[in-house]
Design a protein around this motif. Structure first.
Motif, PDB file in Angstrom:
ATOM      1  N   ASN A   1       0.703  -1.277   0.075  1.00  0.00           N
ATOM      2  CA  ASN A   1       0.116   0.136  -0.035  1.00  0.00           C
ATOM      3  C   ASN A   1       0.851   1.156   0.041  1.00  0.00           C
ATOM      4  O   ASN A   1       0.589   2.123   0.801  1.00  0.00           O
ATOM      5  CB  ASN A   1      -0.984  -0.058   1.179  1.00  0.00           C
ATOM      6  N   VAL A   2       1.836   1.262  -0.719  1.00  0.00           N
ATOM      7  CA  VAL A   2       2.908   2.465  -0.804  1.00  0.00           C
ATOM      8  C   VAL A   2       2.431   3.345  -1.838  1.00  0.00           C
ATOM      9  O   VAL A   2       2.567   2.531  -3.109  1.00  0.00           O
ATOM     10  CB  VAL A   2       4.257   2.016  -0.820  1.00  0.00           C
ATOM     11  N   THR A   3       2.059   4.439  -1.977  1.00  0.00           N
ATOM     12  CA  THR A   3       1.569   5.195  -2.802  1.00  0.00           C
ATOM     13  C   THR A   3       2.557   6.401  -2.858  1.00  0.00           C
ATOM     14  O   THR A   3       3.486   6.477  -2.495  1.00  0.00           O
ATOM     15  CB  THR A   3       0.237   5.788  -2.650  1.00  0.00           C
ATOM     16  N   ALA A   4       2.226   7.167  -4.075  1.00  0.00           N
ATOM     17  CA  ALA A   4       3.303   8.289  -4.397  1.00  0.00           C
ATOM     18  C   ALA A   4       3.084   9.254  -3.203  1.00  0.00           C
ATOM     19  O   ALA A   4       4.071  10.049  -3.003  1.00  0.00           O
ATOM     20  CB  ALA A   4       2.828   8.931  -5.832  1.00  0.00           C
ATOM     21  N   LYS A   5       1.885   9.513  -2.922  1.00  0.00           N
ATOM     22  CA  LYS A   5       1.713  10.442  -1.730  1.00  0.00           C
ATOM     23  C   LYS A   5       2.518  10.104  -0.459  1.00  0.00           C
ATOM     24  O   LYS A   5       3.311  10.914   0.027  1.00  0.00           O
ATOM     25  CB  LYS A   5       0.372  10.569  -1.220  1.00  0.00           C
ATOM     26  N   HIS A   6       2.513   8.962  -0.105  1.00  0.00           N
ATOM     27  CA  HIS A   6       3.526   8.253   0.793  1.00  0.00           C
ATOM     28  C   HIS A   6       4.863   8.567   0.533  1.00  0.00           C
ATOM     29  O   HIS A   6       5.787   9.138   1.682  1.00  0.00           O
ATOM     30  CB  HIS A   6       3.221   7.080   1.300  1.00  0.00           C
ATOM     31  N   ILE A   7       5.279   8.245  -0.437  1.00  0.00           N
ATOM     32  CA  ILE A   7       6.819   8.439  -0.870  1.00  0.00           C
ATOM     33  C   ILE A   7       7.205  10.046  -0.866  1.00  0.00           C
ATOM     34  O   ILE A   7       8.358  10.435  -0.170  1.00  0.00           O
ATOM     35  CB  ILE A   7       7.253   7.976  -2.185  1.00  0.00           C
ATOM     36  N   VAL A   8       6.151  10.954  -1.341  1.00  0.00           N
ATOM     37  CA  VAL A   8       6.522  12.442  -1.346  1.00  0.00           C
ATOM     38  C   VAL A   8       6.845  12.710   0.177  1.00  0.00           C
ATOM     39  O   VAL A   8       7.526  13.563   0.652  1.00  0.00           O
ATOM     40  CB  VAL A   8       5.409  13.168  -2.035  1.00  0.00           C
ATOM     41  N   ILE A   9       5.771  12.501   0.902  1.00  0.00           N
ATOM     42  CA  ILE A   9       5.774  12.731   2.419  1.00  0.00           C
ATOM     43  C   ILE A   9       6.950  12.284   3.070  1.00  0.00           C
ATOM     44  O   ILE A   9       7.747  13.336   3.703  1.00  0.00           O
ATOM     45  CB  ILE A   9       4.522  12.296   3.286  1.00  0.00           C
ATOM     46  N   PHE A  10       7.622  10.977   2.819  1.00  0.00           N
ATOM     47  CA  PHE A  10       8.801  10.521   3.377  1.00  0.00           C
ATOM     48  C   PHE A  10      10.005  11.216   2.765  1.00  0.00           C
ATOM     49  O   PHE A  10      10.812  11.862   3.698  1.00  0.00           O
ATOM     50  CB  PHE A  10       9.046   8.938   3.029  1.00  0.00           C
ATOM     51  N   ILE A  11      10.118  11.583   1.699  1.00  0.00           N
ATOM     52  CA  ILE A  11      11.246  12.423   1.125  1.00  0.00           C
ATOM     53  C   ILE A  11      11.304  13.748   1.827  1.00  0.00           C
ATOM     54  O   ILE A  11      12.144  14.529   1.945  1.00  0.00           O
ATOM     55  CB  ILE A  11      11.057  12.513  -0.347  1.00  0.00           C
ATOM     56  N   ALA A  12       9.886  14.335   1.902  1.00  0.00           N
ATOM     57  CA  ALA A  12       9.918  15.729   2.399  1.00  0.00           C
ATOM     58  C   ALA A  12      10.382  15.838   3.871  1.00  0.00           C
ATOM     59  O   ALA A  12      10.931  16.768   4.329  1.00  0.00           O
ATOM     60  CB  ALA A  12       8.237  16.423   2.443  1.00  0.00           C
ATOM     61  N   VAL A  13      10.050  14.656   4.647  1.00  0.00           N
ATOM     62  CA  VAL A  13      10.367  14.825   6.013  1.00  0.00           C
ATOM     63  C   VAL A  13      11.908  14.508   6.222  1.00  0.00           C
ATOM     64  O   VAL A  13      12.576  15.156   7.023  1.00  0.00           O
ATOM     65  CB  VAL A  13       9.586  13.555   6.845  1.00  0.00           C
ATOM     66  N   VAL A  14      12.574  13.631   5.259  1.00  0.00           N
ATOM     67  CA  VAL A  14      13.981  13.436   5.278  1.00  0.00           C
ATOM     68  C   VAL A  14      14.760  14.822   5.123  1.00  0.00           C
ATOM     69  O   VAL A  14      15.729  14.967   5.631  1.00  0.00           O
ATOM     70  CB  VAL A  14      14.299  12.329   4.519  1.00  0.00           C
ATOM     71  N   ALA A  15      14.066  15.423   3.781  1.00  0.00           N
ATOM     72  CA  ALA A  15      14.804  16.622   3.497  1.00  0.00           C
ATOM     73  C   ALA A  15      14.646  17.570   4.621  1.00  0.00           C
ATOM     74  O   ALA A  15      15.657  18.362   5.088  1.00  0.00           O
ATOM     75  CB  ALA A  15      14.190  17.061   2.462  1.00  0.00           C
ATOM     76  N   LEU A  16      13.515  17.758   5.405  1.00  0.00           N
ATOM     77  CA  LEU A  16      13.398  18.860   6.507  1.00  0.00           C
ATOM     78  C   LEU A  16      14.549  18.426   7.733  1.00  0.00           C
ATOM     79  O   LEU A  16      15.097  19.081   8.146  1.00  0.00           O
ATOM     80  CB  LEU A  16      11.892  18.620   7.216  1.00  0.00           C
ATOM     81  N   LEU A  17      14.205  16.972   7.923  1.00  0.00           N
ATOM     82  CA  LEU A  17      15.401  16.678   8.942  1.00  0.00           C
ATOM     83  C   LEU A  17      17.098  16.998   8.517  1.00  0.00           C
ATOM     84  O   LEU A  17      17.655  17.182   9.375  1.00  0.00           O
ATOM     85  CB  LEU A  17      15.251  15.128   9.304  1.00  0.00           C
ATOM     86  N   CYS A  18      17.138  16.643   7.443  1.00  0.00           N
ATOM     87  CA  CYS A  18      18.620  17.171   7.014  1.00  0.00           C
ATOM     88  C   CYS A  18      19.035  18.418   7.031  1.00  0.00           C
ATOM     89  O   CYS A  18      19.991  19.086   7.330  1.00  0.00           O
ATOM     90  CB  CYS A  18      18.877  16.546   5.447  1.00  0.00           C
ATOM     91  N   ALA A  19      17.886  19.492   6.426  1.00  0.00           N
ATOM     92  CA  ALA A  19      18.069  20.977   6.745  1.00  0.00           C
ATOM     93  C   ALA A  19      18.307  21.267   7.910  1.00  0.00           C
ATOM     94  O   ALA A  19      19.185  22.055   8.323  1.00  0.00           O
ATOM     95  CB  ALA A  19      16.937  21.406   6.100  1.00  0.00           C
ATOM     96  N   LEU A  20      17.583  20.852   9.019  1.00  0.00           N
ATOM     97  CA  LEU A  20      17.488  21.144  10.309  1.00  0.00           C
ATOM     98  C   LEU A  20      18.908  20.640  11.051  1.00  0.00           C
ATOM     99  O   LEU A  20      19.812  21.185  11.580  1.00  0.00           O
ATOM    100  CB  LEU A  20      16.745  20.627  11.172  1.00  0.00           C
ATOM    101  N   LEU A  21      19.507  19.676  10.494  1.00  0.00           N
ATOM    102  CA  LEU A  21      20.807  19.039  10.794  1.00  0.00           C
ATOM    103  C   LEU A  21      22.049  19.636  10.491  1.00  0.00           C
ATOM    104  O   LEU A  21      22.847  20.193  11.417  1.00  0.00           O
ATOM    105  CB  LEU A  21      20.868  17.351  10.496  1.00  0.00           C
ATOM    106  N   ILE A  22      21.995  20.045   9.232  1.00  0.00           N
ATOM    107  CA  ILE A  22      22.861  20.953   8.636  1.00  0.00           C
ATOM    108  C   ILE A  22      22.723  22.364   9.264  1.00  0.00           C
ATOM    109  O   ILE A  22      24.133  22.870   9.454  1.00  0.00           O
ATOM    110  CB  ILE A  22      22.812  20.807   6.976  1.00  0.00           C
ATOM    111  N   GLY A  23      21.618  22.848   9.227  1.00  0.00           N
ATOM    112  CA  GLY A  23      21.655  24.272   9.742  1.00  0.00           C
ATOM    113  C   GLY A  23      22.077  24.381  11.205  1.00  0.00           C
ATOM    114  O   GLY A  23      22.900  25.215  11.622  1.00  0.00           O
ATOM    115  N   GLY A  24      21.569  23.129  12.041  1.00  0.00           N
ATOM    116  CA  GLY A  24      21.978  23.312  13.524  1.00  0.00           C
ATOM    117  C   GLY A  24      23.558  23.046  13.464  1.00  0.00           C
ATOM    118  O   GLY A  24      24.295  23.829  14.406  1.00  0.00           O
ATOM    119  N   GLU A  25      24.266  22.196  12.685  1.00  0.00           N
ATOM    120  CA  GLU A  25      25.520  22.108  12.630  1.00  0.00           C
ATOM    121  C   GLU A  25      26.493  23.370  12.124  1.00  0.00           C
ATOM    122  O   GLU A  25      27.315  23.807  12.893  1.00  0.00           O
ATOM    123  CB  GLU A  25      26.098  20.693  11.928  1.00  0.00           C
TER     124      GLU A  25
END
Length: 83
Positions: A1-25
């Motif tokens: 049951n993996v749809t394109a919507k789930h993939i986009v949300i997962f990529i957005a969450v990973v991108a947000l976490l990476c941005a916060l990690l890089i900005g904090g560092e």
């Protein structure tokens, strides 16, 4: 049951976490850099204990004496003046 919507949300969450990690560092690195430069240059933070005094508003007497302050507009209509 993996749809394109789930993939986009997962990529957005990973991108947000990476941005916060890089900005904090970067922020922590800049903070350490500034502290080290202050130690080398001998700069210390000075606390501002003195409260700066502001300017007082002019009194009624000062307003009457000052001819540069114009309270009323000119009698001439500015639109009718042609240069």
């Amino acid at each position: 049951n993996v749809t394109a919507k789930h993939i986009v949300i997962f990529i957005a969450v990973v991108a947000l976490l990476c941005a916060l990690l890089i900005g904090g560092e970067a922020g922590v690195g800049y903070f350490r850099y500034r502290n080290e430069m202050n130690k080398i240059n001998g700069v210390k933070k000075e606390k501002k204990d003195k409260k700066e005094e502001g300017l007082d508003a002019p009194s009624e007497e000062d307003l009457e004496k000052d001819k540069l302050i114009i309270d009323e507009p000119d009698a001439k209509d500015q639109d009718s003046i042609v240069v």
